[in-house]
Motif scaffolding. Sequence first.
Motif, mmCIF file in Angstrom:
data_model
loop_
_atom_site.group_PDB
_atom_site.id
_atom_site.type_symbol
_atom_site.label_atom_id
_atom_site.label_comp_id
_atom_site.label_asym_id
_atom_site.label_seq_id
_atom_site.Cartn_x
_atom_site.Cartn_y
_atom_site.Cartn_z
ATOM 1 N N UNK A 48 38.065 34.547 39.454
ATOM 2 C CA UNK A 48 37.785 33.266 40.112
ATOM 3 C C UNK A 48 39.049 32.419 40.229
ATOM 4 N N UNK A 49 39.889 32.481 39.202
ATOM 5 C CA UNK A 49 41.138 31.713 39.227
ATOM 6 C C UNK A 49 42.116 32.303 40.244
ATOM 7 N N UNK A 50 42.250 33.623 40.262
ATOM 8 C CA UNK A 50 43.172 34.272 41.191
ATOM 9 C C UNK A 50 42.793 34.003 42.642
ATOM 10 N N UNK A 51 41.498 33.785 42.884
ATOM 11 C CA UNK A 51 41.019 33.582 44.258
ATOM 12 C C UNK A 51 40.802 32.111 44.593
ATOM 13 N N UNK A 52 41.369 31.225 43.793
ATOM 14 C CA UNK A 52 41.478 29.845 44.225
ATOM 15 C C UNK A 52 40.338 28.922 43.889
ATOM 16 N N UNK A 53 39.530 29.255 42.875
ATOM 17 C CA UNK A 53 38.500 28.322 42.438
ATOM 18 C C UNK A 53 38.731 27.957 40.978
ATOM 19 N N UNK A 54 38.097 26.852 40.562
ATOM 20 C CA UNK A 54 38.172 26.440 39.162
ATOM 21 C C UNK A 54 37.006 27.081 38.426
ATOM 22 N N UNK A 55 37.323 27.931 37.451
ATOM 23 C CA UNK A 55 36.306 28.732 36.773
ATOM 24 C C UNK A 55 35.772 28.032 35.532
ATOM 25 N N UNK A 105 32.150 43.535 37.427
ATOM 26 C CA UNK A 105 32.244 42.119 37.048
ATOM 27 C C UNK A 105 33.179 41.383 38.001
ATOM 28 N N UNK A 106 34.326 41.992 38.259
ATOM 29 C CA UNK A 106 35.337 41.340 39.088
ATOM 30 C C UNK A 106 34.876 41.204 40.535
ATOM 31 N N UNK A 107 34.181 42.210 41.042
ATOM 32 C CA UNK A 107 33.721 42.145 42.431
ATOM 33 C C UNK A 107 32.709 41.019 42.627
ATOM 34 N N UNK A 108 31.725 40.926 41.756
ATOM 35 C CA UNK A 108 30.722 39.871 41.908
ATOM 36 C C UNK A 108 31.346 38.489 41.728
ATOM 37 N N UNK A 109 32.323 38.375 40.834
ATOM 38 C CA UNK A 109 33.023 37.104 40.653
ATOM 39 C C UNK A 109 33.860 36.757 41.877
ATOM 40 N N UNK A 110 34.470 37.764 42.476
ATOM 41 C CA UNK A 110 35.254 37.545 43.691
ATOM 42 C C UNK A 110 34.355 37.066 44.831
ATOM 43 N N UNK A 111 33.184 37.677 44.965
ATOM 44 C CA UNK A 111 32.248 37.241 46.005
ATOM 45 C C UNK A 111 31.824 35.805 45.759
ATOM 46 N N UNK A 113 35.915 42.883 48.223
ATOM 47 C CA UNK A 113 36.110 44.325 48.066
ATOM 48 C C UNK A 113 37.590 44.675 48.208
ATOM 49 N N UNK A 114 38.278 44.044 49.156
ATOM 50 C CA UNK A 114 39.708 44.300 49.332
ATOM 51 C C UNK A 114 40.511 43.797 48.125
ATOM 52 N N UNK A 115 40.110 42.650 47.588
ATOM 53 C CA UNK A 115 40.787 42.129 46.383
ATOM 54 C C UNK A 115 40.653 43.113 45.218
ATOM 55 N N UNK A 116 39.440 43.616 44.988
ATOM 56 C CA UNK A 116 39.240 44.565 43.887
ATOM 57 C C UNK A 116 39.978 45.870 44.169
ATOM 58 N N UNK A 117 39.976 46.296 45.428
ATOM 59 C CA UNK A 117 40.702 47.515 45.797
ATOM 60 C C UNK A 117 42.184 47.391 45.433
ATOM 61 N N UNK A 118 42.779 46.253 45.782
ATOM 62 C CA UNK A 118 44.192 46.042 45.472
ATOM 63 C C UNK A 118 44.415 45.914 43.962
ATOM 64 N N UNK A 119 43.435 45.320 43.270
ATOM 65 C CA UNK A 119 43.546 45.189 41.819
ATOM 66 C C UNK A 119 43.509 46.548 41.136
ATOM 67 N N UNK A 120 42.698 47.467 41.673
ATOM 68 C CA UNK A 120 42.673 48.834 41.148
ATOM 69 C C UNK A 120 43.977 49.557 41.492
ATOM 70 N N UNK A 121 44.452 49.345 42.712
ATOM 71 C CA UNK A 121 45.673 50.001 43.168
ATOM 72 C C UNK A 121 46.866 49.655 42.282
ATOM 73 N N UNK A 122 46.877 48.435 41.749
ATOM 74 C CA UNK A 122 47.982 47.988 40.902
ATOM 75 C C UNK A 122 47.666 48.102 39.410
ATOM 76 N N UNK A 123 46.521 48.687 39.072
ATOM 77 C CA UNK A 123 46.086 48.705 37.671
ATOM 78 C C UNK A 123 47.020 49.491 36.762
ATOM 79 N N UNK A 124 47.636 50.531 37.286
ATOM 80 C CA UNK A 124 48.473 51.379 36.438
ATOM 81 C C UNK A 124 49.775 50.705 36.028
ATOM 82 N N UNK A 125 50.064 49.530 36.589
ATOM 83 C CA UNK A 125 51.244 48.795 36.135
ATOM 84 C C UNK A 125 50.979 48.047 34.834
#
Length: 272
Positions: free
Chosen positions: A26-33, A217-223, A241-253
């Motif tokens: 929620x914070x990464x996507x611009x809302x106050x959680x 959890x992250x997908x429903x929070x992103x929605x 869905x695109x946000x979570x996709x990118x988050x998975x893509x960068x997960x190995x870092x």
Amino acid sequence: MIKNTLTIAGVDPSGGAGILADIKTMSALGTYATAIIAALTAQNTQTVSAVEPVSPAFIAQQIDTLFDDVRIDGVKIGMLGQASVIRVVADKLEKYKPPFIVLDPVMVAKSQARLLEKEAVSALINELIIQSHMITPNLPEAADILQLGSSPETIKEMYRVAEKLHALLPTKDERWVLLKGGHLPGNDTIDLLFNGDKMLEIEHQKIHTKNTHGTGCSLSSAICALQARFNNVPEATRQAIEYVHQSILHADSLSVGSGHGPIHHFHALWSR
């Protein structure tokens, strides 16, 4: 004006799922959680060793105290664990009527530990699903809710399941089912977004990594966050869905634990 979002869920101390993942998203996507703690877990990237429920009375007090002071523009509901907790959350949401409720029916952890008591499923359906503007089950969760015995194994079966799930929702205004197809075999994933009229297929490529802890959890929070900001469910869902996709893509870092590691919620911010 920055929107305020709320997660009602359990705590995963490893930070990959539950309330900590919700707040990061929620914070990464611009809302106050904001957050209401409904359960505690002893959990890492490999296992859930214990679950400690929070008393329904204290959950009620948390909700009343928060809503008495803070404007809430969207609510995400995750792990609640018990029927008594489901009922008190449902009662309070009926009282305060937030503009958007997305329910992620958390039932089983990636470690296969059960996070929702089996006898609580009927309470989830009768008390909470009927209040939700959107539900986001994966295929095993959908089978559990509908008592199918086995999960859908094809896109055709997913269509029928999405329709059955939508029939559980009230028809007085627009309600949505996002049926997540990540458990189907193949290199691509198709999620179905259904409002009772149109069935939208959202396709994305699977990413082969063990670091997918907390994706639901992250997908429903992103929605929740994106819907609060834009008030457009299909667009909020696609962007989530695109946000979570990118988050998975960068997960190995990240290097968190030796089991199913977390996704990278702050991939876009940290790369700057």
